[in-house]
Scaffold this motif. Structure first.
Motif, PDB file in Angstrom:
ATOM      1  N   THR A 110       0.825  -1.214   0.000  1.00  0.00           N
ATOM      2  CA  THR A 110       0.000   0.000   0.000  1.00  0.00           C
ATOM      3  C   THR A 110       0.857   1.261   0.000  1.00  0.00           C
ATOM      4  O   THR A 110       0.336   2.356  -0.197  1.00  0.00           O
ATOM      5  N   ALA A 111       2.157   1.098   0.223  1.00  0.00           N
ATOM      6  CA  ALA A 111       3.065   2.252   0.246  1.00  0.00           C
ATOM      7  C   ALA A 111       3.664   2.538  -1.124  1.00  0.00           C
ATOM      8  O   ALA A 111       4.353   3.550  -1.294  1.00  0.00           O
ATOM      9  N   VAL A 112       3.426   1.647  -2.086  1.00  0.00           N
ATOM     10  CA  VAL A 112       4.065   1.799  -3.402  1.00  0.00           C
ATOM     11  C   VAL A 112       3.040   1.650  -4.518  1.00  0.00           C
ATOM     12  O   VAL A 112       1.971   1.071  -4.329  1.00  0.00           O
ATOM     13  N   GLN A 113       3.395   2.187  -5.668  1.00  0.00           N
ATOM     14  CA  GLN A 113       2.601   1.986  -6.880  1.00  0.00           C
ATOM     15  C   GLN A 113       3.560   1.705  -8.029  1.00  0.00           C
ATOM     16  O   GLN A 113       4.670   2.238  -8.076  1.00  0.00           O
ATOM     17  N   VAL A 114       3.121   0.846  -8.932  1.00  0.00           N
ATOM     18  CA  VAL A 114       3.932   0.479 -10.089  1.00  0.00           C
ATOM     19  C   VAL A 114       3.412   1.247 -11.296  1.00  0.00           C
ATOM     20  O   VAL A 114       2.203   1.217 -11.596  1.00  0.00           O
ATOM     21  N   THR A 115       4.287   1.945 -11.992  1.00  0.00           N
ATOM     22  CA  THR A 115       3.880   2.742 -13.144  1.00  0.00           C
ATOM     23  C   THR A 115       3.625   1.837 -14.353  1.00  0.00           C
ATOM     24  O   THR A 115       4.119   0.711 -14.418  1.00  0.00           O
TER      25      THR A 115
END
Length: 618
Positions: free
Chosen positions: A400-405
């Motif tokens: 929940t702390a990261v997002q993948v582009t």
């Protein structure tokens, strides 16, 4: 915590092992006892801990050989070692044969399987004034793997359920990793793990847990608030028996450790294990891979960025540890922040981000450094988020702390970048000023790069068009890496190709690099504060850029007094990277491309069309 429990009953013949199992299952004493009970499986929804439990009988009468016994012992998680309280010989056998055998198997597997010592048939000695348990105390002192000792009676159904509950508990909540009975205190690994928990839960970093912090800790670990009456009872207990355990009505680290010591001494070690497991610890008191490294799938060409929730958590840590509130982390404050981790994950960061005059980490540099490391080393950075206590029931794990582009080629097709963090490789011939250009992104001059640093890289947040902001990363492409990167076509959001305006041969070398790139690119002429010379190439940088469909070249001076102009260059580069392949050159009047000589004009036009034909054919 283990997903299942396998209990093996051991002991001499006729001590009642089989009767204990049958009495548990049927809830009555069996009239006919077979030589050996079949393996029993108790479903998860029936057991107190919600874990399926297998109970296995070993028969000394129905002997299948030493190999069979060893195999069953190796499969077991816990041993119930049964002796008859009316049979001194069976007790002696536990001392002379069974316990040494268990230790041999444990040592061979490098495991510490617990033992429940079971004194059965206590209905036969009810008239004795002295408890038979007195006779086994020396054994318990000699063999610390003995978790507890239980007196029971299969015939009278005394302590049967308790016996198997203790066995299950010994596997799921073992005492051995937590506590040393000989010393009467927590083992070092347990104490260190609890200190980490304490520091994470000390939200204001004052070295104590206030009532509010204790309540948040209670909700985090046990999903329920702490009742005020229970809190007062705990505090009074600590005050009475632990010096400096309660200070100014707050619980100290010493008091926190003392409280867990009391839990374990009173047989409530499942309370301590619940806390430890909420913070990722395994039975070996190591933070688990599952807790630190959740499965993150990143497609080729995609990158990993922090979400708003991840950024907010990291910022809260900065504010927590910035004790003097100067928006700078001193070395001691930084060390304190990472005291719950194996080490500080960053080496010399002063060459990569904004720092104070003393080289200390500013809030701006801190946020940029996390952003940079998440892009370059996502798995390692997520691991440290776990150590720092990000995981919780409300936030979930580090995913929940990261997002993948999306993959970069998708952005190129749309001509709009979806990324908040843009990576630019900086190419150029030797001596053109790559390092000076990169250093000015963080407003620094000459920087001595640590020998341990494998690349020169800087990051800063750039505000550009319409008050938009993006993180911008400049990474120098050194000679040893250039060929590999060019073989991949550039592999970044914007390739910046530098050349030295004061050297005649510089632009031609820059063109050789640019022609191998498959990503948006721009030329930047360096040392614009010096007298420029005519480049030894068929076209000027402006002409070549137009013919190649590139933005017009930019011109850069690394002098400290040109900070405003430098910022504009970086803003322009961010704009180019945010809108890939949109920034085409404006049409240049033909009169500026050809000379007044007709012969030269014809040659120039031929070369122009040949150039376009070659570019189209690539």
């Amino acid at each position: 915590m283990k997903k299942e429990v396998r209990i093996l009953l051991l002991g001499d013949a006729d001590v009642g092992k089989t009767s204990l199992i049958l009495s548990l299952v049927s809830e009555e004493f069996p009239q006919h006892v077979p030589l050996r009970a079949e393996e029993i499986t108790i479903p998860a929804d029936v057991t107190p801990e919600g874990v399926p439990t297998h109970i296995v009988d070993y028969s000394a009468r129905e002997y299948f050989g030493e190999e069979f016994l060893v195999k069953e012992m190796q499969r077991a998680h816990v041993f119930c070692l049964v002796y008859g309280v009316d049979d001194e010989k069976s007790l002696e056998s536990t001392r002379s044969y069974w316990l040494p055998k268990i230790r041999e198997i444990n040592d061979g597997d490098n495991l510490s399987r617990p033992v429940i010592l079971v004194g059965n048939k206590d209905d036969l000695i009810m008239d004795l004034e002295e408890s038979p348990l007195e006779s086994v105390l020396p054994l318990m002192n000699e063999y610390p793997e003995i978790e507890t000792c239980v007196e029971c009676s299969a015939k009278r159904l005394k302590n049967i359920s308790e016996l198997f509950y203790y066995a299950q508990k010994a596997v799921l909540h073992p005492t051995a990793p937590l506590y040393s009975p000989d010393l009467g205190k927590l083992k070092p690994a347990c104490a260190e793990a609890l200190r980490r928990v304490f520091r994470i839960c000390d939200m204001d970093n004052d070295g104590y847990l206030s009532d509010h912090e204790l309540n948040e800790f209670q909700k985090r670990c046990f999903n329920a608030p702490l009742q005020q009456s229970n809190l007062m009872e705990v505090k009074n207990l600590i005050k009475k028996y632990c010096d400096h355990g309660i200070v100014d009505n707050k619980m100290s680290e010493v008091g926190f450790l003392f409280l867990h010591t009391i839990f374990i001494q009173k047989g409530r070690h499942e309370t301590t294990w619940t806390v430890l497991r909420k913070f990722g610890y395994t039975d070996q008191l190591e933070v688990s891979d599952e807790y630190l490294r959740p499965d993150l799938h990143v497609e080729p060409g995609s990158s990993v960025e922090l979400t708003e929730e991840g950024s907010d958590y990291l910022l809260s840590l900065f504010q927590k540890h910035d004790q003097d509130k100067d928006n700078i982390l001193s070395p001691s404050e930084l060390a304190n922040l990472f005291s719950v981790c194996p080490n500080i994950p960053w080496g010399d960061f002063s060459a990569s981000v904004m720092t104070s005059e003393m080289g200390w980490l500013t809030q701006e540099g801190y946020e940029a450094l996390w952003t940079l490391n998440m892009l370059l080393y996502p798995e390692h950075t997520m691991e440290y988020l776990g150590y720092l206590g990000y995981n919780s029931d409300t936030r979930g794990n580090q995913l929940t702390a990261v997002q993948v582009t999306p993959p970069r080629h998708d952005d190129f097709k749309r001509q709009v970048s979806s990324r908040n963090v843009l990576l630019s490789y900086v190419f150029g011939p030797k001596g053109c000023g790559k390092s000076c250009f990169i250093n000015r992104l963080i407003k620094k001059g000459e920087i001595e790069i640590s020998p341990e640093t494998d690349r020169h890289i800087c990051i800063n947040k750039i505000r550009y068009q319409a008050q938009q902001e993006k993180y911008f990363i400049l990474q120098e492409v050194c000679a040893s890496d250039q060929e590999e990167i060019l073989e991949r076509g550039g592999d970044c959001d914007l390739a910046i190709v530098l050349y030295d305006t004061s050297r005649q041969d510089s632009f031609s070398k820059a063109v050789e690099i640019q022609e191998r790139l498959d990503v948006p690119s721009v030329f930047i002429g360096m040392k614009s504060d010096k007298s420029s010379v005519k480049q030894d190439y068929d076209y000027t940088p402006e002409q070549y850029s137009q013919m190649a469909g590139l933005p017009p070249p930019l011109f850069f001076s690394a002098m400290p007094d040109r900070e405003s102009a430098q910022l504009k260059i970086f803003q322009t580069c961010v704009l180019f990277a945010s809108h890939p392949f949109q920034q085409q050159s404006q049409s240049m009047p033909l009169s500026k491309i050809i000379t007044t000589s007709a012969a030269v004009a014809v040659a120039g036009m031929a070369a122009f069309f040949l150039f376009k034909y070659v570019r189209r054919g690539r």
